[in-house]
Design a protein around this motif. Sequence first.
Motif, PDB file in Angstrom:
ATOM      1  N   GLU A   1      28.448  12.898  41.735  1.00  0.00           N
ATOM      2  CA  GLU A   1      27.833  13.929  42.582  1.00  0.00           C
ATOM      3  C   GLU A   1      26.555  13.383  43.213  1.00  0.00           C
ATOM      4  N   SER A   2      26.359  13.622  44.538  1.00  0.00           N
ATOM      5  CA  SER A   2      25.119  13.111  45.153  1.00  0.00           C
ATOM      6  C   SER A   2      23.938  13.941  44.662  1.00  0.00           C
ATOM      7  N   MET A   3      22.912  13.228  44.198  1.00  0.00           N
ATOM      8  CA  MET A   3      21.720  13.897  43.671  1.00  0.00           C
ATOM      9  C   MET A   3      20.508  13.359  44.401  1.00  0.00           C
TER      10      MET A   3
ATOM     11  N   CYS B   1      35.543  19.042  60.874  1.00  0.00           N
ATOM     12  CA  CYS B   1      34.984  19.115  59.519  1.00  0.00           C
ATOM     13  C   CYS B   1      34.149  17.866  59.226  1.00  0.00           C
ATOM     14  N   ALA B   2      32.906  18.077  58.806  1.00  0.00           N
ATOM     15  CA  ALA B   2      32.027  16.960  58.445  1.00  0.00           C
ATOM     16  C   ALA B   2      32.482  16.400  57.107  1.00  0.00           C
ATOM     17  N   LEU B   3      32.951  15.161  57.102  1.00  0.00           N
ATOM     18  CA  LEU B   3      33.492  14.539  55.892  1.00  0.00           C
ATOM     19  C   LEU B   3      32.546  13.466  55.374  1.00  0.00           C
ATOM     20  N   SER B   4      31.985  13.688  54.196  1.00  0.00           N
ATOM     21  CA  SER B   4      30.984  12.749  53.663  1.00  0.00           C
ATOM     22  C   SER B   4      31.605  11.643  52.829  1.00  0.00           C
ATOM     23  N   GLY B   5      32.903  11.793  52.519  1.00  0.00           N
ATOM     24  CA  GLY B   5      33.520  10.852  51.582  1.00  0.00           C
ATOM     25  C   GLY B   5      33.436  11.394  50.162  1.00  0.00           C
ATOM     26  N   GLY B   6      32.908  12.635  50.010  1.00  0.00           N
ATOM     27  CA  GLY B   6      32.808  13.273  48.696  1.00  0.00           C
ATOM     28  C   GLY B   6      33.904  14.319  48.517  1.00  0.00           C
ATOM     29  N   VAL B   7      33.972  14.886  47.304  1.00  0.00           N
ATOM     30  CA  VAL B   7      35.066  15.796  46.973  1.00  0.00           C
ATOM     31  C   VAL B   7      34.967  17.132  47.712  1.00  0.00           C
ATOM     32  N   ASP B   8      33.744  17.646  47.899  1.00  0.00           N
ATOM     33  CA  ASP B   8      33.606  18.986  48.489  1.00  0.00           C
ATOM     34  C   ASP B   8      34.132  19.045  49.923  1.00  0.00           C
ATOM     35  N   SER B   9      33.706  18.094  50.746  1.00  0.00           N
ATOM     36  CA  SER B   9      34.147  18.156  52.140  1.00  0.00           C
ATOM     37  C   SER B   9      35.633  17.799  52.269  1.00  0.00           C
ATOM     38  N   ALA B  10      36.142  16.963  51.336  1.00  0.00           N
ATOM     39  CA  ALA B  10      37.579  16.628  51.379  1.00  0.00           C
ATOM     40  C   ALA B  10      38.410  17.890  51.135  1.00  0.00           C
TER      41      ALA B  10
ATOM     42  N   THR C   1      31.728  22.476  56.954  1.00  0.00           N
ATOM     43  CA  THR C   1      31.146  21.517  55.999  1.00  0.00           C
ATOM     44  C   THR C   1      31.584  21.926  54.592  1.00  0.00           C
ATOM     45  N   GLY C   2      31.313  21.056  53.639  1.00  0.00           N
ATOM     46  CA  GLY C   2      31.664  21.353  52.244  1.00  0.00           C
ATOM     47  C   GLY C   2      30.521  22.014  51.497  1.00  0.00           C
ATOM     48  N   HIS C   3      29.583  22.630  52.228  1.00  0.00           N
ATOM     49  CA  HIS C   3      28.486  23.331  51.553  1.00  0.00           C
ATOM     50  C   HIS C   3      29.008  24.564  50.811  1.00  0.00           C
ATOM     51  N   TYR C   4      28.366  24.881  49.685  1.00  0.00           N
ATOM     52  CA  TYR C   4      28.658  26.119  48.980  1.00  0.00           C
ATOM     53  C   TYR C   4      27.738  27.195  49.547  1.00  0.00           C
TER      54      TYR C   4
ATOM     55  N   GLY D   1      38.403  15.143  61.141  1.00  0.00           N
ATOM     56  CA  GLY D   1      37.361  14.764  60.179  1.00  0.00           C
ATOM     57  C   GLY D   1      36.360  13.814  60.826  1.00  0.00           C
ATOM     58  N   VAL D   2      35.071  14.066  60.617  1.00  0.00           N
ATOM     59  CA  VAL D   2      34.040  13.192  61.203  1.00  0.00           C
ATOM     60  C   VAL D   2      33.063  12.741  60.129  1.00  0.00           C
ATOM     61  N   PHE D   3      32.853  11.431  60.049  1.00  0.00           N
ATOM     62  CA  PHE D   3      31.836  10.881  59.147  1.00  0.00           C
ATOM     63  C   PHE D   3      30.594  10.561  59.968  1.00  0.00           C
ATOM     64  N   MET D   4      29.419  10.957  59.451  1.00  0.00           N
ATOM     65  CA  MET D   4      28.164  10.640  60.139  1.00  0.00           C
ATOM     66  C   MET D   4      27.444   9.522  59.403  1.00  0.00           C
ATOM     67  N   LYS D   5      27.062   8.505  60.128  1.00  0.00           N
ATOM     68  CA  LYS D   5      26.244   7.455  59.516  1.00  0.00           C
ATOM     69  C   LYS D   5      24.789   7.754  59.894  1.00  0.00           C
TER      70      LYS D   5
ATOM     71  N   PHE E   1      25.502  28.842  40.780  1.00  0.00           N
ATOM     72  CA  PHE E   1      24.887  27.580  40.341  1.00  0.00           C
ATOM     73  C   PHE E   1      24.954  26.531  41.452  1.00  0.00           C
ATOM     74  N   LYS E   2      26.058  26.509  42.202  1.00  0.00           N
ATOM     75  CA  LYS E   2      26.236  25.506  43.260  1.00  0.00           C
ATOM     76  C   LYS E   2      25.645  25.944  44.606  1.00  0.00           C
ATOM     77  N   ASP E   3      25.275  27.232  44.720  1.00  0.00           N
ATOM     78  CA  ASP E   3      24.817  27.767  46.011  1.00  0.00           C
ATOM     79  C   ASP E   3      23.849  26.814  46.721  1.00  0.00           C
ATOM     80  N   GLN E   4      24.135  26.496  48.003  1.00  0.00           N
ATOM     81  CA  GLN E   4      23.297  25.531  48.749  1.00  0.00           C
ATOM     82  C   GLN E   4      22.562  26.169  49.926  1.00  0.00           C
ATOM     83  N   THR E   5      22.415  27.498  49.904  1.00  0.00           N
ATOM     84  CA  THR E   5      21.765  28.166  51.046  1.00  0.00           C
ATOM     85  C   THR E   5      20.310  27.714  51.202  1.00  0.00           C
TER      86      THR E   5
ATOM     87  N   ILE F   1      20.312  17.253  62.209  1.00  0.00           N
ATOM     88  CA  ILE F   1      21.465  16.351  62.321  1.00  0.00           C
ATOM     89  C   ILE F   1      22.783  17.132  62.216  1.00  0.00           C
ATOM     90  N   LYS F   2      23.059  17.737  61.051  1.00  0.00           N
ATOM     91  CA  LYS F   2      24.393  18.349  60.893  1.00  0.00           C
ATOM     92  C   LYS F   2      24.595  19.567  61.786  1.00  0.00           C
ATOM     93  N   PHE F   3      23.598  20.443  61.835  1.00  0.00           N
ATOM     94  CA  PHE F   3      23.801  21.688  62.590  1.00  0.00           C
ATOM     95  C   PHE F   3      23.183  21.615  63.985  1.00  0.00           C
TER      96      PHE F   3
HETATM   97  N1  LIG Z   1      27.507  11.297  55.941  1.00  0.00           N
HETATM   98  C1  LIG Z   1      28.134  12.469  56.153  1.00  0.00           C
HETATM   99  N2  LIG Z   1      29.100  12.562  57.112  1.00  0.00           N
HETATM  100  C2  LIG Z   1      29.725  13.736  57.365  1.00  0.00           C
HETATM  101  N3  LIG Z   1      29.441  14.880  56.701  1.00  0.00           N
HETATM  102  C3  LIG Z   1      28.492  14.856  55.762  1.00  0.00           C
HETATM  103  C4  LIG Z   1      27.787  13.659  55.419  1.00  0.00           C
HETATM  104  N4  LIG Z   1      26.908  13.953  54.427  1.00  0.00           N
HETATM  105  C5  LIG Z   1      27.066  15.258  54.155  1.00  0.00           C
HETATM  106  N5  LIG Z   1      28.014  15.816  54.956  1.00  0.00           N
HETATM  107  C6  LIG Z   1      28.467  17.234  55.002  1.00  0.00           C
HETATM  108  O1  LIG Z   1      27.496  18.067  54.416  1.00  0.00           O
HETATM  109  C7  LIG Z   1      28.020  18.691  53.238  1.00  0.00           C
HETATM  110  C8  LIG Z   1      26.947  18.793  52.176  1.00  0.00           C
HETATM  111  O2  LIG Z   1      26.554  17.500  51.850  1.00  0.00           O
HETATM  112  P1  LIG Z   1      25.808  17.181  50.482  1.00  0.00           P
HETATM  113  O3  LIG Z   1      25.651  15.726  50.397  1.00  0.00           O
HETATM  114  O4  LIG Z   1      24.621  18.040  50.407  1.00  0.00           O
HETATM  115  O5  LIG Z   1      26.798  17.833  49.424  1.00  0.00           O
HETATM  116  P2  LIG Z   1      27.912  17.349  48.449  1.00  0.00           P
HETATM  117  O6  LIG Z   1      28.100  18.520  47.540  1.00  0.00           O
HETATM  118  O7  LIG Z   1      27.617  16.037  47.811  1.00  0.00           O
HETATM  119  O8  LIG Z   1      29.243  17.262  49.378  1.00  0.00           O
HETATM  120  P3  LIG Z   1      30.437  16.204  49.282  1.00  0.00           P
HETATM  121  O9  LIG Z   1      31.065  16.360  47.919  1.00  0.00           O
HETATM  122  O10 LIG Z   1      31.352  16.599  50.401  1.00  0.00           O
HETATM  123  O11 LIG Z   1      29.805  14.842  49.472  1.00  0.00           O
HETATM  124  C9  LIG Z   1      29.207  17.849  52.851  1.00  0.00           C
HETATM  125  O12 LIG Z   1      30.161  18.575  52.094  1.00  0.00           O
HETATM  126  C10 LIG Z   1      29.746  17.422  54.194  1.00  0.00           C
HETATM  127  O13 LIG Z   1      30.510  18.438  54.809  1.00  0.00           O
END
Ligand SMILES: Nc1ncnc2c1ncn2[C@@H]1O[C@H](COP(=O)(O)OP(=O)(O)OP(=O)(O)O)[C@@H](O)[C@H]1O
Length: 377
Positions: A217-219, A9-18, A125-128, A33-37, A170-174, A105-107
């Motif tokens: 929320e990341s914007m 699972c790609a973990l960004s440190g945000g709520v969705d991926s957690a 991933t935490g994408h909607y 869990g993997v964080f990408m820099k 509203f959250k759809d990220q397709t 990068i991600k895919f």
């Molecule tokens: N630096 C990162 N490392 C690992 N995964 C990432 C990173 N940035 C984004 N992702 C993955 O891509 C998804 C979508 O990222 P994006 O920043 O668009 O959405 P987000 O809604 O802010 O998600 P989150 O709440 O998880 O940060 C994340 O949920 C996560 O799974």
Amino acid sequence: MQAARHVVCALSGGVDSAVAALLLKRRGYQVTGVFMKNWDLLDEHGVCAADKDCEDAYRVCQILDLPFRQVSYVKEYWNDVFSDFLNEYEKGRTPNPDIICNKHIKFSCFFRYAVDNLGADAIATGHYARTSQEDGEVFQQKHIKRPEGLFRNRFEVRNAVKLLQAADSFKDQTFFLSQVSQDALRRTIFPLGGLTKDFVKKIAAENRLHHVLQKKESMGMCFIGKRNFEHFLLQYLPSRPGQFISIEDHKVLGTHKGWFLYTLGQRANIGGLRAPWYVVEKDSAKGDVFVAPRLDHPALYRDLLRTSRVHWITEEPPAALVRDKMMECHFRFRHQMALVCRVLQGGRVPGQREDPAAGAVCLHASEGPAPSWGAHR
Ligand SMILES: Nc1ncnc2c1ncn2[C@@H]1O[C@H](COP(=O)(O)OP(=O)(O)OP(=O)(O)O)[C@@H](O)[C@H]1O
């Protein structure tokens, strides 16, 4: 007993991926869990935001008791995403780096790392968003624990997989996932596809994930942060001063630092003028930007839009388009803009060979496709 499927699972440190990682674990998957820099330059406060995000992702893994890894794609992000972003701006277009980041990068990099290095059966991933192979039931807003057996054929898919919109429209990220490959999508899980953001926050709160809940929320583009967009771009592209010219009487209204900084349709703030003006046309040779005084000005509207080669996720290219040279499609021109049904005309891009996957989009819903590539107004 069959070993649990391994999902990275790609973990960004945000709520969705957690929450995505938490739901996967609940479903019985073995989760890493993997964080990408991807960006290591300092932000406007002299801070590298990625370090804090990485710490937050690590804490998520500690709370959920999951193994954690960190990978660096700083070089790949610079070469494949950021350079493309600058090149596109230089040509006067407005790129979307999030779409390119998902593609390269991600895919791609992350997907290959998860499968080849960590032996993953799938990534998440935490994408909607959803795919045509999600098991509908488990994505409902219930805490259901599923026996592992139910997922055993999950990754042995014969038919091509479709990318589907999220339940939370509203959250759809397709829109951001529109360039992902079939190969990666076949082995991707979007655990949040059937959930609303509010429900995701509730799950986080109930599961000790307060540190990610408190984050904003990341914007917008991650590498720009809160910086002024024009200043940021002019650190990388040389300025090219030019004039704002009224499309109505060709009067010079003011000056700007580069025609490439503007997007067609964008509101232009012209120094000294109170009323808003909107960008109609850009002259790259002279560096002039032509503007109209109102948003409903006829010069701002078009009947036809040319696309470069369309990326088809499921059927490449659709048989109907090859056969009829046109088909009705639903389009979204920006994230969170309504989907609209229009005619896509496949055909020949000027100066290139016949390519049914390249197209023109007729922008009037009621009319048929435009007669030729020549017409673009
Ligand atoms: N630096 C990162 N490392 C690992 N995964 C990432 C990173 N940035 C984004 N992702 C993955 O891509 C998804 C979508 O990222 P994006 O920043 O668009 O959405 P987000 O809604 O802010 O998600 P989150 O709440 O998880 O940060 C994340 O949920 C996560 O799974």
